[in-house]
Design a protein around this motif. Structure first.
Motif, PDB file in Angstrom:
ATOM      1  N   ALA A  21     -47.912 -17.829 -19.508  1.00  0.00           N
ATOM      2  CA  ALA A  21     -48.570 -17.098 -20.593  1.00  0.00           C
ATOM      3  C   ALA A  21     -47.580 -16.529 -21.596  1.00  0.00           C
ATOM      4  CB  ALA A  21     -49.420 -15.968 -20.021  1.00  0.00           C
ATOM      5  N   ARG A  22     -46.315 -16.484 -21.238  1.00  0.00           N
ATOM      6  CA  ARG A  22     -45.330 -15.853 -22.121  1.00  0.00           C
ATOM      7  C   ARG A  22     -45.046 -16.716 -23.348  1.00  0.00           C
ATOM      8  NH1 ARG A  22     -42.328 -15.093 -17.044  1.00  0.00           N
ATOM      9  NH2 ARG A  22     -42.849 -13.044 -16.194  1.00  0.00           N
ATOM     10  N   LEU A  23     -44.924 -16.050 -24.479  1.00  0.00           N
ATOM     11  CA  LEU A  23     -44.544 -16.724 -25.724  1.00  0.00           C
ATOM     12  C   LEU A  23     -43.027 -16.735 -25.809  1.00  0.00           C
ATOM     13  CD1 LEU A  23     -45.340 -17.995 -28.422  1.00  0.00           C
ATOM     14  CD2 LEU A  23     -45.374 -15.695 -29.400  1.00  0.00           C
ATOM     15  N   THR A  24     -42.428 -17.895 -25.629  1.00  0.00           N
ATOM     16  CA  THR A  24     -40.979 -18.037 -25.638  1.00  0.00           C
ATOM     17  C   THR A  24     -40.551 -18.993 -26.747  1.00  0.00           C
ATOM     18  OG1 THR A  24     -41.035 -19.897 -24.080  1.00  0.00           O
ATOM     19  CG2 THR A  24     -40.930 -17.671 -23.145  1.00  0.00           C
ATOM     20  N   PRO A  25     -39.304 -18.910 -27.190  1.00  0.00           N
ATOM     21  CA  PRO A  25     -38.825 -19.859 -28.196  1.00  0.00           C
ATOM     22  C   PRO A  25     -38.958 -21.311 -27.733  1.00  0.00           C
ATOM     23  CG  PRO A  25     -37.301 -18.018 -28.003  1.00  0.00           C
ATOM     24  CD  PRO A  25     -38.302 -17.864 -26.895  1.00  0.00           C
ATOM     25  N   THR A  26     -38.725 -21.555 -26.446  1.00  0.00           N
ATOM     26  CA  THR A  26     -38.849 -22.915 -25.929  1.00  0.00           C
ATOM     27  C   THR A  26     -40.279 -23.434 -26.065  1.00  0.00           C
ATOM     28  OG1 THR A  26     -37.075 -22.490 -24.338  1.00  0.00           O
ATOM     29  CG2 THR A  26     -38.499 -24.384 -23.911  1.00  0.00           C
ATOM     30  N   PHE A  27     -41.249 -22.583 -25.755  1.00  0.00           N
ATOM     31  CA  PHE A  27     -42.651 -22.978 -25.885  1.00  0.00           C
ATOM     32  C   PHE A  27     -42.972 -23.309 -27.337  1.00  0.00           C
ATOM     33  CE2 PHE A  27     -47.079 -22.023 -26.763  1.00  0.00           C
ATOM     34  CZ  PHE A  27     -47.740 -22.697 -25.747  1.00  0.00           C
ATOM     35  N   LEU A  28     -42.520 -22.482 -28.268  1.00  0.00           N
ATOM     36  CA  LEU A  28     -42.780 -22.732 -29.688  1.00  0.00           C
ATOM     37  C   LEU A  28     -42.147 -24.043 -30.151  1.00  0.00           C
ATOM     38  CD1 LEU A  28     -42.401 -19.224 -31.379  1.00  0.00           C
ATOM     39  CD2 LEU A  28     -44.446 -20.659 -31.308  1.00  0.00           C
ATOM     40  N   VAL A  29     -40.940 -24.308 -29.690  1.00  0.00           N
ATOM     41  CA  VAL A  29     -40.254 -25.538 -30.093  1.00  0.00           C
ATOM     42  C   VAL A  29     -40.997 -26.761 -29.583  1.00  0.00           C
ATOM     43  CG1 VAL A  29     -38.158 -26.895 -29.781  1.00  0.00           C
ATOM     44  CG2 VAL A  29     -37.988 -24.470 -30.329  1.00  0.00           C
ATOM     45  N   PHE A  30     -41.397 -26.743 -28.324  1.00  0.00           N
ATOM     46  CA  PHE A  30     -42.134 -27.880 -27.758  1.00  0.00           C
ATOM     47  C   PHE A  30     -43.457 -28.096 -28.493  1.00  0.00           C
ATOM     48  CE2 PHE A  30     -39.494 -27.806 -23.841  1.00  0.00           C
ATOM     49  CZ  PHE A  30     -39.261 -29.173 -23.746  1.00  0.00           C
ATOM     50  N   LEU A  31     -44.166 -27.004 -28.789  1.00  0.00           N
ATOM     51  CA  LEU A  31     -45.452 -27.143 -29.470  1.00  0.00           C
ATOM     52  C   LEU A  31     -45.247 -27.669 -30.890  1.00  0.00           C
ATOM     53  CD1 LEU A  31     -48.469 -26.668 -28.998  1.00  0.00           C
ATOM     54  CD2 LEU A  31     -48.199 -24.428 -30.090  1.00  0.00           C
ATOM     55  N   ALA A  32     -44.218 -27.179 -31.584  1.00  0.00           N
ATOM     56  CA  ALA A  32     -43.945 -27.670 -32.934  1.00  0.00           C
ATOM     57  C   ALA A  32     -43.562 -29.148 -32.915  1.00  0.00           C
ATOM     58  CB  ALA A  32     -42.829 -26.834 -33.572  1.00  0.00           C
ATOM     59  N   ILE A  33     -42.754 -29.556 -31.934  1.00  0.00           N
ATOM     60  CA  ILE A  33     -42.390 -30.968 -31.820  1.00  0.00           C
ATOM     61  C   ILE A  33     -43.626 -31.819 -31.580  1.00  0.00           C
ATOM     62  CG2 ILE A  33     -41.179 -32.645 -30.372  1.00  0.00           C
ATOM     63  CD1 ILE A  33     -38.975 -30.569 -30.003  1.00  0.00           C
ATOM     64  N   ALA A  34     -44.523 -31.332 -30.715  1.00  0.00           N
ATOM     65  CA  ALA A  34     -45.754 -32.076 -30.440  1.00  0.00           C
ATOM     66  C   ALA A  34     -46.593 -32.225 -31.705  1.00  0.00           C
ATOM     67  CB  ALA A  34     -46.554 -31.368 -29.349  1.00  0.00           C
ATOM     68  N   PHE A  35     -46.710 -31.168 -32.497  1.00  0.00           N
ATOM     69  CA  PHE A  35     -47.475 -31.236 -33.743  1.00  0.00           C
ATOM     70  C   PHE A  35     -46.826 -32.202 -34.734  1.00  0.00           C
ATOM     71  CE2 PHE A  35     -50.045 -27.034 -33.786  1.00  0.00           C
ATOM     72  CZ  PHE A  35     -50.542 -27.341 -32.540  1.00  0.00           C
ATOM     73  N   LEU A  36     -45.497 -32.160 -34.818  1.00  0.00           N
ATOM     74  CA  LEU A  36     -44.789 -33.068 -35.725  1.00  0.00           C
ATOM     75  C   LEU A  36     -44.987 -34.519 -35.298  1.00  0.00           C
ATOM     76  CD1 LEU A  36     -41.488 -31.042 -36.189  1.00  0.00           C
ATOM     77  CD2 LEU A  36     -43.220 -31.459 -37.937  1.00  0.00           C
ATOM     78  N   LEU A  37     -44.932 -34.768 -34.001  1.00  0.00           N
ATOM     79  CA  LEU A  37     -45.167 -36.127 -33.516  1.00  0.00           C
ATOM     80  C   LEU A  37     -46.581 -36.594 -33.838  1.00  0.00           C
ATOM     81  CD1 LEU A  37     -43.415 -36.070 -30.020  1.00  0.00           C
ATOM     82  CD2 LEU A  37     -42.747 -37.429 -32.001  1.00  0.00           C
ATOM     83  N   SER A  38     -47.546 -35.699 -33.703  1.00  0.00           N
ATOM     84  CA  SER A  38     -48.921 -36.079 -34.019  1.00  0.00           C
ATOM     85  C   SER A  38     -49.082 -36.373 -35.500  1.00  0.00           C
ATOM     86  CB  SER A  38     -49.884 -34.971 -33.592  1.00  0.00           C
ATOM     87  OG  SER A  38     -49.670 -33.787 -34.347  1.00  0.00           O
ATOM     88  N   ALA A  39     -48.405 -35.616 -36.364  1.00  0.00           N
ATOM     89  CA  ALA A  39     -48.465 -35.887 -37.799  1.00  0.00           C
ATOM     90  C   ALA A  39     -47.846 -37.241 -38.125  1.00  0.00           C
ATOM     91  CB  ALA A  39     -47.752 -34.777 -38.579  1.00  0.00           C
ATOM     92  N   VAL A  40     -46.723 -37.545 -37.485  1.00  0.00           N
ATOM     93  CA  VAL A  40     -46.094 -38.857 -37.696  1.00  0.00           C
ATOM     94  C   VAL A  40     -47.000 -39.964 -37.175  1.00  0.00           C
ATOM     95  CG1 VAL A  40     -44.142 -40.306 -37.042  1.00  0.00           C
ATOM     96  CG2 VAL A  40     -43.764 -37.924 -37.647  1.00  0.00           C
ATOM     97  N   GLY A  41     -47.624 -39.739 -36.020  1.00  0.00           N
ATOM     98  CA  GLY A  41     -48.513 -40.747 -35.446  1.00  0.00           C
ATOM     99  C   GLY A  41     -49.687 -41.047 -36.347  1.00  0.00           C
ATOM    100  N   VAL A  42     -50.242 -40.017 -36.990  1.00  0.00           N
ATOM    101  CA  VAL A  42     -51.360 -40.226 -37.912  1.00  0.00           C
ATOM    102  C   VAL A  42     -50.896 -40.960 -39.160  1.00  0.00           C
ATOM    103  CG1 VAL A  42     -52.966 -39.042 -39.442  1.00  0.00           C
ATOM    104  CG2 VAL A  42     -52.714 -38.280 -37.083  1.00  0.00           C
ATOM    105  N   ALA A  43     -49.768 -40.521 -39.716  1.00  0.00           N
ATOM    106  CA  ALA A  43     -49.285 -41.112 -40.968  1.00  0.00           C
ATOM    107  C   ALA A  43     -48.864 -42.561 -40.793  1.00  0.00           C
ATOM    108  CB  ALA A  43     -48.120 -40.293 -41.513  1.00  0.00           C
ATOM    109  N   THR A  44     -48.384 -42.906 -39.611  1.00  0.00           N
ATOM    110  CA  THR A  44     -47.906 -44.276 -39.371  1.00  0.00           C
ATOM    111  C   THR A  44     -48.879 -45.114 -38.547  1.00  0.00           C
ATOM    112  OG1 THR A  44     -46.708 -43.563 -37.384  1.00  0.00           O
ATOM    113  CG2 THR A  44     -45.508 -43.518 -39.494  1.00  0.00           C
TER     114      THR A  44
END
Length: 304
Positions: free
Chosen positions: A93-116
């Protein structure tokens, strides 16, 4: 410990502990008796004067009295070790920098997946996404009536998702300015209509995924969690919503956010139901053994 029917391989090492000084006692405990044993040990305040460490036992080969003893136990693999599950939930449940980085990477990958129009990239985004940790923690907090855990989980979700979506928006803007993608590329999402089209199976999939994920947590089946991540479209829906904003496809934005909400609610709801069922089964099959025995020992000690 030796008198508890749910324990085996009890060992005692006098004076083995250095800091804090004391004895070391180890035992294998059947899962369905772990809660009672831990409660009895905490009643002796061992967690204050020393420490209690517990973890799933590795594979073991033995025979004789100890094996016969375990075979007499009803449903040896049933039950939830609540102390362990709650500790895992607090960590997730803790909000950590690692959690934010993983979630941001996942969102970026999904954006690339949609665009390509890359299904493999979308699947990768689903696997990388760590959102199941606070969602499962929220379910545990609701069932255990832990207000602090519920607040921490909601805080992590309400902060991390907007931050990750903002990072994806910034990256998408830069990709458009560099000419790597165009605003019309959001039309590629029509090949993945399951991402943003909300239907009856959206909730069904979320419920099934949440149930499987919670069962995987309580039974320590990590491989199942990977399948859960791939089956739900929380991360792709959020990434698509960001890309659709730049394309001006507001209907796609709203549908994607709706898909995201349905998945989040379904996963939490299924987790709550699974834990309530397991809790009810545990109460129905619970046979008091260790606690009454410990109370009698304490009463005799006080009398002496």
């Amino acid at each position: 410990m030796a008198a508890e029917p749910g324990t085996s391989h009890v060992t005692f090492a006098a004076g083995a502990a250095i800091s804090p000084a004391g004895d070391v006692i180890e035992a294998d405990v059947a899962r369905h008796r772990a809660n009672a044993v831990l409660a009895a040990l905490k009643a002796l305040h061992l967690n204050e004067t020393g420490g209690i460490t517990f973890e799933p036992a590795a594979n073991r080969l033995d025979s004789g009295r100890e094996a016969d003893k375990r075979r007499l136990l009803p449903h040896p693999d049933r039950g939830v070790v609540w102390e362990q599950l709650c500790e895992q939930a607090r960590t997730g449940a803790r909000l950590t920098p690692t959690f934010l980085v993983f979630l941001a990477i996942a969102f970026l990958l999904s954006a690339v997946g949609v665009a390509t129009a890359s299904p493999l990239t979308l699947v990768g985004a689903m696997v990388v996404g760590p959102e199941f940790r606070p969602l499962s923690a929220l379910s545990v907090g609701i069932v255990r009536r832990d207000a602090a855990l519920v607040r921490e989980s909601l805080r992590t979700l309400t902060i991390s998702f907007p931050v990750a979506m903002l990072a994806t928006a910034v990256a998408t803007f830069l990709w458009i300015r560099l000419g790597w993608i165009g605003t019309g590329d959001v039309e590629n999402a029509r090949a993945f209509d399951f991402i943003y089209e909300v239907g009856p199976f959206s909730l069904v999939v979320a419920l099934l995924a949440g149930a499987a994920g919670m069962l995987a947590l309580v039974t320590y089946t990590s491989t199942v969690l990977v399948g859960v991540f791939i089956s739900v479209t929380t991360v792709p829906a959020a990434g698509l919503a960001v890309v659709a904003v730049f394309a001006g496809k507001w209907s796609v934005v709203l549908s994607s956010l709706g898909q995201l909400g349905v998945n989040l609610i379904g996963i939490v709801l299924a987790g709550v139901v699974v834990l309530l069922v397991l809790q009810r089964l545990e109460l129905a099959s619970e046979r008091p053994r260790f606690l009454p025995w410990m109370r009698r020992r304490l009463e005799r000690a006080r009398t002496r």
